[in-house]
Design an enzyme around this catalytic site. Structure first.
Site, PDB file in Angstrom:
ATOM      1  N   GLU A 119       0.879  -1.183   0.000  1.00 42.28           N
ATOM      2  CA  GLU A 119       0.000   0.000   0.000  1.00 42.28           C
ATOM      3  C   GLU A 119       0.907   1.221   0.000  1.00 42.28           C
ATOM      4  O   GLU A 119       1.045   1.923   1.010  1.00 42.28           O
ATOM      5  CB  GLU A 119      -0.971   0.033   1.178  1.00 42.28           C
ATOM      6  N   HIS A 160       2.166   4.671  -2.136  1.00 45.77           N
ATOM      7  CA  HIS A 160       1.542   5.579  -3.098  1.00 45.77           C
ATOM      8  C   HIS A 160       2.521   6.546  -3.761  1.00 45.77           C
ATOM      9  O   HIS A 160       3.580   6.846  -3.228  1.00 45.77           O
ATOM     10  CB  HIS A 160       0.449   6.381  -2.412  1.00 45.77           C
ATOM     11  N   HIS A 177      -9.119   0.850  -1.049  1.00 44.84           N
ATOM     12  CA  HIS A 177      -8.370   1.830  -0.248  1.00 44.84           C
ATOM     13  C   HIS A 177      -9.324   2.918   0.257  1.00 44.84           C
ATOM     14  O   HIS A 177     -10.295   3.249  -0.420  1.00 44.84           O
ATOM     15  CB  HIS A 177      -7.263   2.435  -1.128  1.00 44.84           C
ATOM     16  N   ASP A 186       2.312   2.208   3.880  1.00 46.78           N
ATOM     17  CA  ASP A 186       1.461   3.352   3.533  1.00 46.78           C
ATOM     18  C   ASP A 186       2.326   4.589   3.300  1.00 46.78           C
ATOM     19  O   ASP A 186       1.932   5.717   3.610  1.00 46.78           O
ATOM     20  CB  ASP A 186       0.371   3.640   4.581  1.00 46.78           C
TER      21      ASP A 186
END
Ligand code: MN
Length: 329
Positions: free
Chosen positions: A8, A10, A164, A287
């Site tokens: 996860e 980004h 998400h 994250d």
């Protein structure tokens, strides 16, 4: 632990960058912005320093899901996916990709997913919750029957779908009035995503498409902790939960869902999740760039769990779920 896979994680493109500005105080925005736009410099150094061999990358949030015009949503998704594919080509052993999808149109979304998997070699899709429609004020959830042909395509392509978080729309945020600190990762993200996941489970979607694999982050968005109660409330009463699905909610959670450790670096919570969903369905994630890679890795590498479990959560489960050994990466 060396050789971790994180999923996860980004990045942003110019068109979606500003969507992340609301999630940081002004003073921290230059730092967050730099982290979001970087792929090959600091990100790789952080990965090397903390034993992360591979990151599966996804666009920031809400991005494509917050573009009410479906044609425009499709264009931005395509542009971001093409950009990501180019970045992966530069470091194929270190990066993989999740497709951003214009879910405003189930048909466009299915076609973009197929393109991303078949032509760009992506590992699956990551979608930021409900999608806004052309009236701008309402959001659409993917348990609706209009999305079932899309889910058929996800099952046919045999790739995971990462659900998400995003914030609820203003019309659905009355409960947070005067308490804006509860929006975003603090609470509203988890609540929004957990409800969406439960809608999918109760809809019968997984009876129709039993091979679907859904991933949710943040140690399951609170669901592991509540799973027993969802299926057992007021057990003495003659009628229990009524929903179209055939089985208990926990059955779908344990057979169609996977969770990641993103942004929830807490051993007590991990152990609860291991007991509820099982170690085979938990995958390491940080994250980044919203959470720090060192915070995620330092906690996970030292968490008091069995080494065999650490290997599964940190690496083996992801390699199996995304078939990373079979691909030419
Ligand atoms: Mn995230």
């Amino acid at each position: 632990m060396q050789g971790k896979v994180a999923l996860e994680e980004h990045f942003a493109v110019e068109e979606t960058l500003q969507d992340s500005a609301v999630f940081s105080p002004e003073a921290d925005w230059p730092e967050l912005k730099a982290r979001l736009l970087d792929i090959h410099d600091r990100r790789l150094r952080e990965m090397d320093a903390h034993g992360i061999e591979m990151m599966l990358l996804s666009l920031n949030a809400p991005a494509v899901q917050a573009i009410p015009d479906r044609i425009r949503a499709g264009e931005i998704a395509r542009r971001a996916n093409d950009f990501l594919a180019d970045q992966i080509l530069r470091r194929p052993g270190r990066f993989g990709g999740f497709a951003a999808l214009p879910m405003q149109s189930p048909d466009l979304a299915a076609r973009e997913l197929e393109r991303c998997v078949r032509e760009l070699g992506f590992c699956g899709a990551l979608v930021n919750g409900f999608s806004q429609l052309s009236d701008g004020a309402s959001g659409v959830y993917y348990d609706l029957k209009a999305y079932w042909p899309f889910w058929a395509e996800v099952e046919r392509l045999d790739v995971p779908f990462y659900l998400h978080p995003r914030n609820p729309l203003p019309r659905d945020s009355a409960i947070y009035e005067g308490h804006r600190w509860l929006l975003g990762p603090t609470w509203a993200f988890g609540q929004e995503t957990a409800v969406h996941a439960l809608r999918l489970m109760g809809s019968g979607l997984f009876d129709a498409y039993p091979r679907l694999n859904i991933i949710i982050g943040h140690m399951g968005e609170g669901l592991p902790f509540s799973m027993w109660r969802i299926d057992n409330r007021n057990k003495w009463m003659s009628e229990q939960n009524r929903y179209p699905a055939k089985r208990k909610i926990a059955d779908y959670f344990r057979e169609n869902f996977h969770i990641t450790t993103s942004g929830n670096f807490r051993t007590q919570t991990l152990i609860d999740a291991m007991l509820e969903i099982g170690v085979e369905r938990i995958l390491f994630s940080a994250d980044w760039p919203f959470e720090n890679i060192d915070h995620a890795s330092d906690w996970f590498d030292a968490a008091p769990i069995a080494e065999t479990d650490r290997q599964k959560i940190g690496r083996d489960n992801a390699r199996k779920l995304f078939k990373l050994d079979r691909s030419n990466r």
